[in-house]
Write a protein that holds these residues in place. Structure first.
Motif, PDB file in Angstrom:
ATOM      1  N   THR A 183       3.506  -8.386  32.918  1.00  0.00           N
ATOM      2  CA  THR A 183       4.759  -8.829  32.275  1.00  0.00           C
ATOM      3  C   THR A 183       5.979  -8.648  33.172  1.00  0.00           C
ATOM      4  OG1 THR A 183       5.065  -6.661  31.246  1.00  0.00           O
ATOM      5  CG2 THR A 183       3.850  -8.325  29.980  1.00  0.00           C
ATOM      6  N   LYS A 184       5.793  -7.988  34.300  1.00  0.00           N
ATOM      7  CA  LYS A 184       6.918  -7.760  35.213  1.00  0.00           C
ATOM      8  C   LYS A 184       6.856  -8.739  36.370  1.00  0.00           C
ATOM      9  CE  LYS A 184       7.286  -2.777  34.311  1.00  0.00           C
ATOM     10  NZ  LYS A 184       8.633  -2.840  33.677  1.00  0.00           N
ATOM     11  N   THR A 185       7.994  -9.091  36.922  1.00  0.00           N
ATOM     12  CA  THR A 185       8.046  -9.912  38.131  1.00  0.00           C
ATOM     13  C   THR A 185       7.585  -9.083  39.326  1.00  0.00           C
ATOM     14  OG1 THR A 185      10.311  -9.243  38.617  1.00  0.00           O
ATOM     15  CG2 THR A 185      10.005 -11.201  37.217  1.00  0.00           C
ATOM     16  N   VAL A 186       7.463  -9.760  40.463  1.00  0.00           N
ATOM     17  CA  VAL A 186       7.138  -9.051  41.701  1.00  0.00           C
ATOM     18  C   VAL A 186       8.193  -7.976  41.961  1.00  0.00           C
ATOM     19  CG1 VAL A 186       7.000  -9.279  44.212  1.00  0.00           C
ATOM     20  CG2 VAL A 186       5.845 -10.940  42.724  1.00  0.00           C
ATOM     21  N   ARG A 187       9.451  -8.328  41.797  1.00  0.00           N
ATOM     22  CA  ARG A 187      10.530  -7.355  42.007  1.00  0.00           C
ATOM     23  C   ARG A 187      10.374  -6.167  41.044  1.00  0.00           C
ATOM     24  NH1 ARG A 187      15.269  -8.556  44.331  1.00  0.00           N
ATOM     25  NH2 ARG A 187      14.971 -10.786  43.853  1.00  0.00           N
ATOM     26  N   GLY A 188      10.052  -6.483  39.793  1.00  0.00           N
ATOM     27  CA  GLY A 188       9.869  -5.424  38.805  1.00  0.00           C
ATOM     28  C   GLY A 188       8.694  -4.522  39.133  1.00  0.00           C
TER      29      GLY A 188
END
Length: 365
Positions: free
Chosen positions: A89-94
């Motif tokens: 559920t998180k982006t790569v950045r997250g």
């Protein structure tokens, strides 16, 4: 860059002993590969170092610290898992940021680390995507990046390339090796793939049955395998291993193998073998001379029928009938088409490349 030491490590599960009085030292900046078949104890050893498993007995130090009983978060290391372990559920950045949440680092420093890792791994265009939008190779880069942003001196890799196809594995091997060269960090890397071990490691620990069978550089392990297990495990195609007997008399030492006599007069025995001693001789496929070529320093010549051939682009192997089995010999891929099943070929083997092992203990003689 910490030095890692395992001292007399024992790991048991009930009555099953997985690691047996294991000692190992990993120098600062080393790229150590733990190599062995499934069930040999390599992943268990890595998990003990990470703190994911408890040591039954023994001691683990990282630098000057005894970390045997420390929590994983207090050991000053980062780990890359086989399964990527990304948050969907998180982006790569997250995902990159999440590993820093517990370190109380200010926002500007977090952004700098993410930018640095993304640039190093060439994933800058992917920072706003989620894992489902990434290829397998891209996901593995993100998993590595999540470890990099922690800015530690010790990285652990648990078979990180096993889920990738052959082309991506080759690319990622080069990327991980490049990272090691640039970061100068200590890396402990687990794999069952000898190609990964031989191409990436500065040192290899070959494991089997919870024991380190041999520890050394890739060249040392390839050129002087300590026992039959290492000899048979390292090399592709595998080393030819054939049973025989020593003849030691009249100032000459020879080995008899299924009707072929090998001259071992120049072999560097640790101690003189006994006449009639049962042995196993190892002959690497790539060290045979070309068919029909008489080597000046040949230990012996084999005149054998071709059973079948195998060509893989720029490489080729002939499998020759020998006794009740086969031996493999590398053949020039430009010449392999000349040979048909049943053709007899003469191949010589050089004296300086023969390996001899005791048939009972398996130890190198």
């Amino acid at each position: 860059m910490p030095r890692v030491q395992f001292e007399d490590i024992i790991k048991t599960y009930g009555r099953v002993t997985v690691l047996k009085n294991l000692d190992l030292e990993i120098d600062d900046g080393e790229f150590l590969v733990l190599l062995g078949p499934s069930g040999c104890g390599k992943t268990t050893l890595l998990n003990l170092l990470a703190g994911l498993l408890d040591v039954t007995a023994g001691r683990i130090t990282i630098g000057e610290r005894d970390v045997t009983d420390l929590d994983p978060k207090d050991r000053g290391l980062a780990m890359v898992f086989q399964s990527y372990a990304l948050y969907p559920t998180k982006t790569v950045r997250g995902n990159l940021k999440f590993g820093l949440a517990s370190q109380k680092i200010d926002g500007a420093e977090v952004d700098r680390r993410i930018a640095w890792a993304a640039r190093m791994l060439q994933i800058e265009p992917l920072l706003d995507r989620k894992p489902a939008q990434l290829s397998g190779g891209q996901r593995q880069r993100v998993a590595i990046g999540r470890a990099l942003v922690k800015k530690v001196g010790l990285f652990l890799f648990d078979e990180p390339l096993s889920n990738l196809d052959a082309k991506l594995r080759t690319e990622m091997r080069l990327e991980i090796k490049k990272l090691h060269d640039e970061l100068k960090s200590t890396i402990v890397y687990v794999t069952h793939d000898q190609i990964e071990a031989m191409t990436m490691a500065t040192k290899i620990a070959v494991m089997d049955g919870g024991v380190i069978q041999q520890f050394g550089t890739p060249d040392e392990i390839y050129s002087r395998p300590r026992n039959l297990f290492v000899a048979g495990f390292i090399g592709s195609p595998a080393m030819n291993l054939r049973a025989g007997k020593i003849t030691n008399g009249g100032g000459t030492v020879t080995a008899a193998l299924d009707g072929v006599t090998l001259d071992l007069g120049r072999y560097g025995f640790a101690s003189q073998p006994a006449d009639g001693q049962p042995i196993v001789v190892g002959l690497r496929p790539e060290h045979f001379g070309a068919p029909g070529q008489a080597l000046a320093d040949a230990a012996g010549t084999f005149s054998l029928p071709v059973q079948y051939t195998e060509k893989t682009g720029g490489d080729a192997t002939g499998y020759l009938k020998f006794g009740d089995g086969l031996i493999a010999a590398r053949i020039d891929p430009e010449q392999i088409g000349r040979f048909r099943q049943g053709d007899t070929v003469d191949v010589s083997f050089p004296q300086g490349k023969v390996h001899v092992f005791d048939a009972v203990s398996g130890a190198r003689l």
